[in-house]
Scaffold this motif. Structure first.
Motif, short mmCIF file in Angstrom:
data_model
loop_
_atom_site.label_atom_id
_atom_site.label_comp_id
_atom_site.label_asym_id
_atom_site.label_seq_id
_atom_site.Cartn_x
_atom_site.Cartn_y
_atom_site.Cartn_z
N ALA A 1 0.85 -1.20 0.00
CA ALA A 1 0.00 0.00 0.00
C ALA A 1 0.88 1.25 0.00
O ALA A 1 1.97 1.26 0.60
N THR A 2 0.42 2.30 -0.65
CA THR A 2 1.23 3.50 -0.82
C THR A 2 1.64 4.11 0.52
O THR A 2 2.75 4.64 0.66
N GLU A 3 0.78 4.04 1.54
CA GLU A 3 1.14 4.64 2.83
C GLU A 3 2.30 3.89 3.49
O GLU A 3 3.08 4.49 4.23
N ARG A 4 2.41 2.60 3.21
CA ARG A 4 3.58 1.87 3.73
C ARG A 4 4.82 2.25 2.93
O ARG A 4 5.91 2.41 3.50
N TYR A 5 4.69 2.36 1.63
CA TYR A 5 5.80 2.81 0.79
C TYR A 5 6.33 4.16 1.26
O TYR A 5 7.55 4.37 1.39
N ARG A 6 5.45 5.08 1.55
CA ARG A 6 5.85 6.42 1.98
C ARG A 6 6.46 6.44 3.38
O ARG A 6 7.10 7.41 3.76
N GLU B 1 4.53 6.21 6.10
CA GLU B 1 3.55 6.85 6.98
C GLU B 1 3.06 5.87 8.04
O GLU B 1 2.75 6.26 9.17
N VAL B 2 2.97 4.59 7.68
CA VAL B 2 2.58 3.52 8.61
C VAL B 2 3.42 2.29 8.29
O VAL B 2 3.87 2.12 7.15
N GLU B 3 3.61 1.45 9.28
CA GLU B 3 4.23 0.15 9.04
C GLU B 3 3.70 -0.82 10.09
O GLU B 3 4.20 -0.88 11.22
N PRO B 4 2.65 -1.57 9.74
CA PRO B 4 1.98 -2.42 10.71
C PRO B 4 2.70 -3.72 11.03
O PRO B 4 2.32 -4.41 11.99
N ILE B 5 3.73 -4.08 10.25
CA ILE B 5 4.31 -5.42 10.40
C ILE B 5 5.81 -5.37 10.65
O ILE B 5 6.31 -5.96 11.62
N ASP B 6 6.54 -4.69 9.80
CA ASP B 6 7.99 -4.70 9.89
C ASP B 6 8.51 -3.59 10.80
O ASP B 6 7.81 -2.60 11.04
N PRO B 7 9.74 -3.72 11.32
CA PRO B 7 10.23 -2.79 12.35
C PRO B 7 10.62 -1.41 11.83
O PRO B 7 10.78 -0.48 12.61
N VAL B 8 10.77 -1.25 10.52
CA VAL B 8 11.18 0.02 9.93
C VAL B 8 10.20 0.37 8.81
O VAL B 8 9.80 -0.51 8.03
N ALA B 9 9.83 1.64 8.73
CA ALA B 9 8.90 2.09 7.68
C ALA B 9 9.68 2.74 6.55
O ALA B 9 10.74 3.31 6.75
N ALA C 1 14.28 4.94 2.31
CA ALA C 1 13.70 6.18 1.82
C ALA C 1 12.26 6.30 2.32
O ALA C 1 11.60 5.30 2.55
N THR C 2 11.79 7.53 2.45
CA THR C 2 10.40 7.77 2.83
C THR C 2 9.82 8.83 1.90
O THR C 2 10.53 9.47 1.12
N GLY C 3 8.51 9.02 2.00
CA GLY C 3 7.83 9.99 1.14
C GLY C 3 7.70 9.47 -0.29
O GLY C 3 7.83 8.27 -0.56
N ASP C 4 7.45 10.39 -1.23
CA ASP C 4 7.25 10.01 -2.61
C ASP C 4 8.55 9.98 -3.40
O ASP C 4 8.56 9.66 -4.55
N ALA D 1 12.83 2.86 -5.65
CA ALA D 1 11.66 2.04 -5.99
C ALA D 1 10.45 2.94 -6.23
O ALA D 1 10.35 4.06 -5.70
N LEU D 2 9.50 2.44 -7.01
CA LEU D 2 8.26 3.16 -7.32
C LEU D 2 7.08 2.44 -6.69
O LEU D 2 7.03 1.21 -6.67
N THR D 3 6.12 3.21 -6.21
CA THR D 3 4.94 2.60 -5.60
C THR D 3 3.97 2.10 -6.66
O THR D 3 3.65 2.81 -7.62
N ALA D 4 3.50 0.86 -6.48
CA ALA D 4 2.54 0.25 -7.41
C ALA D 4 1.76 -0.82 -6.65
O ALA D 4 2.02 -2.01 -6.79
N PRO D 5 0.81 -0.42 -5.80
CA PRO D 5 0.09 -1.39 -4.98
C PRO D 5 -0.61 -2.46 -5.82
O PRO D 5 -1.19 -2.16 -6.86
N THR D 6 -0.56 -3.69 -5.34
CA THR D 6 -1.18 -4.78 -6.08
C THR D 6 -2.70 -4.63 -6.17
O THR D 6 -3.33 -5.23 -7.04
N SER D 7 -3.28 -3.83 -5.29
CA SER D 7 -4.73 -3.62 -5.37
C SER D 7 -5.13 -3.02 -6.71
O SER D 7 -6.27 -3.19 -7.16
N GLY D 8 -4.19 -2.37 -7.39
CA GLY D 8 -4.48 -1.80 -8.70
C GLY D 8 -4.44 -2.80 -9.84
O GLY D 8 -4.71 -2.44 -10.99
N ASN D 9 -4.12 -4.07 -9.52
CA ASN D 9 -4.05 -5.10 -10.56
C ASN D 9 -5.37 -5.80 -10.80
O ASN D 9 -5.52 -6.51 -11.81
N VAL D 10 -6.32 -5.65 -9.87
CA VAL D 10 -7.57 -6.40 -9.94
C VAL D 10 -8.76 -5.47 -9.81
O VAL D 10 -8.65 -4.34 -9.31
#
Length: 280
Positions: free
Chosen positions: A177-182, A184-192, A277-280, A198-207
């Motif tokens: 998700a883009t917010e994890r890429y940026r 802004e949040v990281e619910p699982i891993d220790p570093v956000a 890296a963080t942000g866009d 890298a470029l953001t491209a969430p898999t939700s946009g594939n379906v």
């Protein structure tokens, strides 16, 4: 082992004909949830007739650790799991999950990586099967042992160094998700954050909303907008190498070969010396 290639997707009507035919494929149920009840519970409530349950954490990944939360399984271990599920060298395999093919894509990629060329994903998953009124079974088959031989390297894979290099010279897509890429949040891993370049491209946009993959032309247009074409060197990563396999499958549908960073972000941040890296 055959290297004959098949289209990566199959729809419910095509699968129904094969399942009820004289030479049915090996069907693997890969329903999985990061949180909530394990997929085997959904499997026991009803599945495609003849399908065998495969556990993503146990069968499609190695033990979690510095290599990532879902590293590649050892070849011998994966081979044993697939043989126990009835996977054969000369028989097609169809994999499915609940709907959006995220877990099924990991099964597709892992089988393809270890040398099975005839693997397809049920587009829309079990939801598409059930909504089409296809038969549902609660019987748990005991398949005859398969003869699949796991030979690694049939699809390109990246380690951390390779991912960093690709982000500089090619196109590295972050499937989270883009917010994890940026960062802004990281619910699982220790570093956000994300891998620099890298470029953001969430898999939700594939379906689409129904869980089925978008048409190939729409996927080509989406990825071309990110510079990911068949003329570029392309790779994908996510949190632990599951949704990134979905990205590699979507890229394949668009005609774009891509490498998978299996360890993904969970492996990247295991080494504090790697840049973030963080942000866009």
């Amino acid at each position: 082992m055959t290297n004959e290639q098949v289209h990566p997707l199959i729809d419910a009507s095509e699968l129904a004909e094969l399942v009820l035919g004289p030479e049915p494929p090996t069907v693997l149920d890969v329903r999985w949830a990061l949180t909530g009840p394990p997929g085997v519970e959904a499997y026991r409530e009803g599945h495609v007739p003849g399908a065998v349950f495969v556990d993503l954490d146990r069968d499609l990944a190695g033990p979690p650790g510095p290599e990532g939360r879902h590293p590649l399984p050892d070849a011998a271990r994966f081979e044993a799991a697939m043989r126990a599920a009835g996977v054969r060298r000369d028989r097609p395999v169809v994999v499915y999950d609940a709907a959006d093919s995220t877990a099924a894509a990991r099964a597709w990629w892992t089988l393809r990586y270890f040398g099975h060329g005839r693997v397809q994903v049920l587009n829309g998953g079990f939801r598409a099967w059930a909504e089409a009124g296809r038969p549902v079974s609660t019987d748990e088959p005991r398949p005859a042992p398969g003869d699949f031989t796991a030979l690694p390297g049939s699809l390109p894979a990246l380690d951390a160094e390779g991912a960093a290099s690709l982000a500089r010279r090619g196109v590295l897509l972050d499937a989270r998700a883009t917010e994890r890429y940026r960062g802004e949040v990281e619910p699982i891993d220790p570093v956000a954050g994300h891998i620099p370049g890298a470029l953001t491209a969430p898999t939700s946009g594939n379906v689409g909303a129904d869980g089925r993959f978008l048409p190939a032309e729409a996927l080509r247009e989406r990825f071309a907008g990110l510079g990911a074409t068949d003329a570029a060197e392309v790779g994908a990563y996510c949190g632990s190498g599951v949704t990134a396999a979905h990205q590699v499958l979507a890229l394949a549908l668009a005609g774009v070969p891509a490498a998978l960073y299996v360890g993904s972000w969970s492996n990247w941040v295991a080494d504090p010396s790697r840049p973030v890296a963080t942000g866009d």
